[in-house]
Write a protein that holds these residues in place. Structure first.
Motif, PDB file in Angstrom:
ATOM      1  N   PRO A 179       0.830  -1.212   0.000  1.00 37.05           N
ATOM      2  CA  PRO A 179       0.000   0.000   0.000  1.00 37.05           C
ATOM      3  C   PRO A 179       0.862   1.259   0.000  1.00 37.05           C
ATOM      4  N   LEU A 180       0.345   2.309  -0.594  1.00 34.08           N
ATOM      5  CA  LEU A 180       0.987   3.623  -0.592  1.00 34.08           C
ATOM      6  C   LEU A 180       0.250   4.582   0.338  1.00 34.08           C
ATOM      7  N   GLY A 181      -1.018   4.363   0.476  1.00 32.79           N
ATOM      8  CA  GLY A 181      -1.857   5.183   1.340  1.00 32.79           C
ATOM      9  C   GLY A 181      -3.223   4.545   1.423  1.00 32.79           C
ATOM     10  N   MET A 182      -3.934   4.782   2.509  1.00 33.47           N
ATOM     11  CA  MET A 182      -5.250   4.174   2.663  1.00 33.47           C
ATOM     12  C   MET A 182      -6.104   5.030   3.584  1.00 33.47           C
TER      13      MET A 182
ATOM     14  N   ASP B  38      -0.750   7.314 -11.523  1.00 30.69           N
ATOM     15  CA  ASP B  38       0.509   6.579 -11.597  1.00 30.69           C
ATOM     16  C   ASP B  38       0.602   5.408 -10.620  1.00 30.69           C
ATOM     17  N   ASP B  39      -0.524   5.024 -10.004  1.00 34.74           N
ATOM     18  CA  ASP B  39      -0.542   3.810  -9.191  1.00 34.74           C
ATOM     19  C   ASP B  39      -1.875   3.102  -9.411  1.00 34.74           C
ATOM     20  N   ASN B  40      -2.281   2.247  -8.518  1.00 30.67           N
ATOM     21  CA  ASN B  40      -3.564   1.547  -8.609  1.00 30.67           C
ATOM     22  C   ASN B  40      -4.418   1.934  -7.411  1.00 30.67           C
ATOM     23  N   LEU B  41      -5.729   1.966  -7.611  1.00 28.65           N
ATOM     24  CA  LEU B  41      -6.637   2.413  -6.549  1.00 28.65           C
ATOM     25  C   LEU B  41      -7.769   1.418  -6.375  1.00 28.65           C
ATOM     26  N   LEU B  42      -8.001   1.053  -5.118  1.00 35.75           N
ATOM     27  CA  LEU B  42      -9.104   0.164  -4.756  1.00 35.75           C
ATOM     28  C   LEU B  42     -10.014   0.901  -3.781  1.00 35.75           C
ATOM     29  N   ILE B  43     -11.313   0.922  -4.054  1.00 38.70           N
ATOM     30  CA  ILE B  43     -12.312   1.558  -3.191  1.00 38.70           C
ATOM     31  C   ILE B  43     -13.422   0.549  -2.921  1.00 38.70           C
ATOM     32  N   TYR B  44     -13.853   0.464  -1.664  1.00 37.98           N
ATOM     33  CA  TYR B  44     -14.962  -0.408  -1.275  1.00 37.98           C
ATOM     34  C   TYR B  44     -16.053   0.455  -0.662  1.00 37.98           C
TER      35      TYR B  44
ATOM     36  N   VAL C 171     -14.729  -6.216   5.453  1.00 39.28           N
ATOM     37  CA  VAL C 171     -14.640  -5.006   6.268  1.00 39.28           C
ATOM     38  C   VAL C 171     -13.545  -5.174   7.324  1.00 39.28           C
ATOM     39  N   SER C 172     -13.491  -6.337   7.967  1.00 42.73           N
ATOM     40  CA  SER C 172     -12.451  -6.605   8.966  1.00 42.73           C
ATOM     41  C   SER C 172     -11.062  -6.564   8.342  1.00 42.73           C
ATOM     42  N   ASP C 173     -10.958  -7.060   7.107  1.00 44.59           N
ATOM     43  CA  ASP C 173      -9.673  -7.022   6.408  1.00 44.59           C
ATOM     44  C   ASP C 173      -9.198  -5.584   6.207  1.00 44.59           C
ATOM     45  N   PHE C 174     -10.105  -4.700   5.808  1.00 47.65           N
ATOM     46  CA  PHE C 174      -9.740  -3.295   5.616  1.00 47.65           C
ATOM     47  C   PHE C 174      -9.358  -2.649   6.949  1.00 47.65           C
ATOM     48  N   GLU C 175     -10.099  -2.987   8.004  1.00 51.06           N
ATOM     49  CA  GLU C 175      -9.769  -2.441   9.317  1.00 51.06           C
ATOM     50  C   GLU C 175      -8.374  -2.879   9.759  1.00 51.06           C
ATOM     51  N   ALA C 176      -8.048  -4.146   9.485  1.00 54.09           N
ATOM     52  CA  ALA C 176      -6.713  -4.642   9.823  1.00 54.09           C
ATOM     53  C   ALA C 176      -5.644  -3.908   9.020  1.00 54.09           C
TER      54      ALA C 176
ATOM     55  N   ILE D 282       5.004  -4.461   6.541  1.00 49.40           N
ATOM     56  CA  ILE D 282       5.045  -5.723   5.794  1.00 49.40           C
ATOM     57  C   ILE D 282       3.760  -6.502   6.040  1.00 49.40           C
ATOM     58  N   CYS D 283       3.286  -6.467   7.286  1.00 55.34           N
ATOM     59  CA  CYS D 283       2.008  -7.100   7.624  1.00 55.34           C
ATOM     60  C   CYS D 283       0.875  -6.456   6.823  1.00 55.34           C
ATOM     61  N   ALA D 284       0.900  -5.116   6.713  1.00 49.75           N
ATOM     62  CA  ALA D 284      -0.126  -4.404   5.948  1.00 49.75           C
ATOM     63  C   ALA D 284      -0.074  -4.798   4.474  1.00 49.75           C
ATOM     64  N   ALA D 285       1.142  -4.950   3.944  1.00 48.35           N
ATOM     65  CA  ALA D 285       1.284  -5.347   2.543  1.00 48.35           C
ATOM     66  C   ALA D 285       0.649  -6.712   2.294  1.00 48.35           C
ATOM     67  N   ASN D 286       0.859  -7.629   3.225  1.00 43.03           N
ATOM     68  CA  ASN D 286       0.287  -8.960   3.060  1.00 43.03           C
ATOM     69  C   ASN D 286      -1.206  -8.974   3.369  1.00 43.03           C
ATOM     70  N   GLN D 287      -1.661  -8.035   4.199  1.00 42.53           N
ATOM     71  CA  GLN D 287      -3.096  -7.870   4.413  1.00 42.53           C
ATOM     72  C   GLN D 287      -3.767  -7.409   3.122  1.00 42.53           C
ATOM     73  N   LEU D 288      -3.081  -6.547   2.372  1.00 44.97           N
ATOM     74  CA  LEU D 288      -3.606  -6.101   1.086  1.00 44.97           C
ATOM     75  C   LEU D 288      -3.705  -7.269   0.104  1.00 44.97           C
ATOM     76  N   ARG D 289      -2.719  -8.150   0.127  1.00 46.48           N
ATOM     77  CA  ARG D 289      -2.792  -9.358  -0.705  1.00 46.48           C
ATOM     78  C   ARG D 289      -4.048 -10.164  -0.364  1.00 46.48           C
ATOM     79  N   GLN D 290      -4.309 -10.290   0.927  1.00 47.09           N
ATOM     80  CA  GLN D 290      -5.483 -11.046   1.358  1.00 47.09           C
ATOM     81  C   GLN D 290      -6.762 -10.393   0.868  1.00 47.09           C
ATOM     82  N   ILE D 291      -6.831  -9.076   0.927  1.00 45.85           N
ATOM     83  CA  ILE D 291      -8.013  -8.357   0.459  1.00 45.85           C
ATOM     84  C   ILE D 291      -8.250  -8.624  -1.024  1.00 45.85           C
ATOM     85  N   MET D 292      -7.195  -8.502  -1.825  1.00 44.21           N
ATOM     86  CA  MET D 292      -7.340  -8.702  -3.271  1.00 44.21           C
ATOM     87  C   MET D 292      -7.752 -10.138  -3.579  1.00 44.21           C
TER      88      MET D 292
END
Length: 304
Positions: free
Chosen positions: A37-40, A57-63, A144-149, A164-174
């Motif tokens: 992630p770059l920002g959330m 210049d990056d990718n954006l995910l919105i829920y 929703v819990s994944d985004f909160e994490a 690094i945990c956040a990066a892998n949390q993003l993998r889980q979300i995708m």
């Protein structure tokens, strides 16, 4: 990173941009360089929220959790409703805004990494080079819990392990979104089947046998159409899922009782214990007796 909106942030909302030095580390670390992630953030009832980017210049995910919004991208206009995912890949100019009368509540994350395009492609519709920009998947408490994490990373001022945990949390979300897509598409088309009803029947009758005719009848379909639609949604056949469910229950009985293999085979609908053992070993990689020995350390976890 594409500039986040300058929407005035009320107390109940969150905007967090990851420090550049951390992004640099994430981009180089082997456990996060693929996707990070770059920002959330989280915007609650975002009255007046709007954004327009000619350069993305990056990718954006919105829920979207509540309310409504509008997206214009790729030459098309989209109305955004609760339960919709917006996925805007790198390089696509776009604009979006919350609806004035019923402004949306959203989670959002900008992301990058050398596997980012692979994750974007993973969410593409069949026979499509890009994902549909707005994907209706519904409201899911686990997502929703994944985004909160993911947002918990902001509580760490400088702890690379948290990011690094956040990066892998993003993998889980995708990956979770990809898992939810097929069922959502079938519900959207009106041609889906009631998977929960089918699975409830399987659970209730795991101690006996079920044939395709019985399963298909529960959703008023022919065997052919039932198997076809079920596989489209789940990626497997109904009988394979039913067998897997039986073996999972057998594992539970092996773990929690001292019943014999014959008794456990009968409890999950197999009169022939030898046949049951063959099916068990095919799925689990070990025989029922070997599986039971693993809990005492008498058989190695990795098997032969």
């Amino acid at each position: 990173m594409s500039t986040p909106s300058s929407w005035p942030l009320p107390p109940e909302s969150i905007r967090f941009v990851i420090p550049r030095r951390v992004i640099s580390e994430l981009a180089q670390h082997p456990l996060s360089s693929g996707l990070y992630p770059l920002g959330m953030g989280y915007y609650r009832q975002a009255t007046g929220h709007h954004m327009e980017r000619d350069v993305h210049d990056d990718n954006l995910l919105i829920y979207c959790l509540d309310g409504e919004g509008d997206l214009e991208a790729g030459g098309k206009k989209h109305r955004v409703r609760p339960g919709d995912i917006l996925l805007i890949p790198k390089g696509i100019p776009h604009s979006y805004k919350a609806r004035r009368k019923n402004p949306w509540t959203i989670y959002w994350v900008h992301f990058h990494g050398h596997h980012a395009s692979d994750f974007v492609q993973h969410l593409a519709l069949p026979r499509s080079d890009l994902p549909h920009l707005v994907m209706p998947i519904g409201i899911h408490s686990r997502l929703v819990s994944d985004f909160e994490a993911l947002l918990e990373a902001r509580e760490s001022t400088y702890n690379i392990n948290a990011y690094i945990c956040a990066a892998n949390q993003l993998r889980q979300i995708m990956a979770h979104i990809a898992l939810l897509q097929p069922l959502a598409r079938h519900k959207q088309s009106g041609e889906g089947i009631d998977i929960e009803r089918v699975h409830s029947l399987m659970q209730a009758r795991a101690h006996e046998q079920l044939d395709l005719d019985t399963l298909a009848e529960t959703v008023n379909l022919s065997k052919y159409h039932f198997v076809k639609k079920y596989k489209e949604i789940t990626g497997t056949t109904p009988i394979n899922h039913f067998i897997q469910l039986k073996i999972e229950r057998a594992c539970h009985l092996l773990d929690t009782t001292n019943n014999s293999i014959n008794e456990i085979a009968f409890a999950v609908g197999y009169e022939d214990a030898y046949y049951f053992s063959r099916i068990f070993k095919k799925l689990m990689g070990v025989s029922p007796s070997q599986y039971r020995k693993m809990r005492t350390g008498a058989f190695p976890y990795k098997g032969d």
